[in-house]
Design an enzyme around this catalytic site. Structure first.
Site, PDB file in Angstrom:
ATOM      1  N   LYS A 130      31.888 -20.963 -60.821  1.00 40.43           N
ATOM      2  CA  LYS A 130      31.408 -20.117 -59.524  1.00 40.43           C
ATOM      3  C   LYS A 130      30.800 -18.820 -59.856  1.00 40.43           C
ATOM      4  O   LYS A 130      31.130 -17.985 -60.779  1.00 40.43           O
ATOM      5  CB  LYS A 130      32.565 -19.979 -58.841  1.00 40.43           C
ATOM      6  CG  LYS A 130      32.730 -19.200 -57.435  1.00 40.43           C
ATOM      7  CD  LYS A 130      34.011 -19.171 -56.733  1.00 40.43           C
ATOM      8  CE  LYS A 130      33.712 -18.445 -55.426  1.00 40.43           C
ATOM      9  NZ  LYS A 130      35.005 -18.263 -54.718  1.00 40.43           N
TER      10      LYS A 130
ATOM     11  N   SER B 178      35.479 -20.080 -50.300  1.00 41.11           N
ATOM     12  CA  SER B 178      34.455 -19.494 -50.683  1.00 41.11           C
ATOM     13  C   SER B 178      33.890 -20.204 -51.809  1.00 41.11           C
ATOM     14  O   SER B 178      32.600 -19.877 -52.248  1.00 41.11           O
ATOM     15  CB  SER B 178      34.583 -17.901 -51.055  1.00 41.11           C
ATOM     16  OG  SER B 178      35.389 -17.690 -52.141  1.00 41.11           O
TER      17      SER B 178
ATOM     18  N   SER C 158      40.178 -20.202 -51.063  1.00 40.89           N
ATOM     19  CA  SER C 158      38.735 -20.551 -51.184  1.00 40.89           C
ATOM     20  C   SER C 158      38.717 -21.627 -52.243  1.00 40.89           C
ATOM     21  O   SER C 158      37.479 -21.963 -52.566  1.00 40.89           O
ATOM     22  CB  SER C 158      38.357 -18.967 -51.777  1.00 40.89           C
ATOM     23  OG  SER C 158      38.209 -18.203 -50.883  1.00 40.89           O
TER      24      SER C 158
END
Length: 383
Positions: A82, A158, A182
């Protein structure tokens, strides 16, 4: 092996195929890169792809497997990071136009360091909303990430890019983060496996402005892969003073023991009346029945908590304000308008407000601890 498409194999299946000589890391890497080429324009899971580096690493891994000398528990498995984690040689832009990509990127975050030791093939970095501030994935810098099952819908957030990548075969392993859902939200939306580990189980650096809300988490196609990845990530790093001691045994070793005798509480709405879609309720009931058929003791029980969202907002919005405190007025104009709004709100809270929200969080933890005395697991809708 029933599934012969390399891009659709789990990490565990890929490793078994490498050991058997029926598949090579280069073939797996090429398959993942082809999936990225074919599907990422519509999904937007990746904000950075480095095929040259990935193929170079895959060829090195292939040579090690041919010699019978794999170097690491993930040797040759395609993986992504990420774009919130520092990654040596790649910019970490966090979905923000306020970060300059033209600077030295010389350091790995602890979780990236731990993964790199096991020699996966890093494909690239996955998308995040700006500074990972919300539960859907779109950002001023990298645009909208869409759900691979229905591109008119969100992948969640997220860690939406990570979840979309795993779900579409763009690498079976992804490293995500979770503050308020997330990894769990996008895993649910995209149909993959994950968990938010206990705080400190996976080291973090730099320290998150969101404090102990923010954790790192593995995102994979199977529970077995999740356990494998957690075995790799659950190790200390001197840069994180709050990291836990390493586990005394393997998470993988605890799979396959069954659920016989487990005390499972089933709660549709956690006791405070959150509306739940009837299809979700039916799915929850079916899951509970499956656990019962497998030998667990299942009963309907609510933990007796109230909705803590306003207290969460105090902690989260204050963290967002902290994360952006260094920006100039001109840079603030570049922020996602929603992020800018919660940053302004975060600046209005007092220290007493923050401590009161923390106190609510601690009381919820105590309440759940008491609930845990009578139940081993809580089965509830994810989102």
């Amino acid at each position: 092996m029933a599934n012969t498409q390399p891009a659709e194999l789990s990490a565990t299946e890929l490793l078994a195929a490498y050991a058997a000589g029926t598949l090579s890391p280069v073939e797996a890497c090429e398959a993942a890169l082809q999936r990225i080429n074919d599907h990422d324009p519509a999904v937007n899971a990746y904000c950075l792809v480095d095929p040259e580096q990935a193929l170079r690493a895959a060829r090195e891994s292939e040579n090690r497997w041919h010699r019978g000398q794999p170097a690491g528990r993930l040797d040759g498995v395609p993986a992504s990071v990420k774009d919130l984690f520092l990654t040596r040689g790649w910019p970490t832009l966090r979905g923000s136009n306020t970060i300059d990509p033209d600077q030295p990127w010389l350091e790995d975050a602890p979780a990236v360091t731990l993964l790199r030791r096991e020699n996966p093939v890093f494909l690239g970095k996955t998308t995040t909303p700006e500074l990972a501030w919300k539960g859907v994935t779109d950002s001023p810098r990298h645009g909208i990430t869409r759900n691979p099952w229905d591109t008119s819908r969100t992948a969640g957030g997220s860690s939406g890019g990570a979840a979309a990548a795993v779900a579409t075969g763009m690498g079976p392993l992804a490293l995500g983060t979770d503050g308020g859902g997330s990894v769990r939200i996008p895993a649910s939306f995209c149909g993959i496996a994950t968990l938010k580990p206990t705080y400190g189980r996976i080291p973090l650096y730099p320290a998150s402005p969101f404090g102990t809300l923010s954790h790192a988490g593995p995102m994979t196609t199977t529970i077995t892969d999740t356990a494998l990845m957690l075995d790799v990530l659950a190790q200390p790093d001197v840069r994180d003073w709050s990291v836990l001691a390493p586990p005394t045994d393997s998470f993988l070793d605890h799979l396959g023991g069954g659920v016989t005798g487990l005390r499972i509480a089933v709660s549709t709405d956690l006791g405070f009346g959150t509306p739940v879609d009837p299809q979700i309720t039916r799915a929850l009931t079916d899951a509970a029945r499956t656990f019962e058929d497998l030998g667990a003791h299942v009963e309907h029980a609510d933990p007796g908590i109230t909705d803590p969202v306003e207290d969460f907002h105090v902690l989260w919005f204050a963290g967002a304000a902290k994360a952006t405190e260094h920006l100039t007025d001109a840079q603030r104009e570049l922020l996602d308008p929603g992020l800018a709004a919660i940053c302004r709100r975060g600046l209005t809270y007092s220290a007493q407000d923050y401590l009161e929200a923390t106190n609510t969080r601690m009381k919820l933890g105590q309440r759940m601890g008491a609930f845990h005395q009578n139940h081993d697991l809580l089965l509830t809708p994810t989102v």
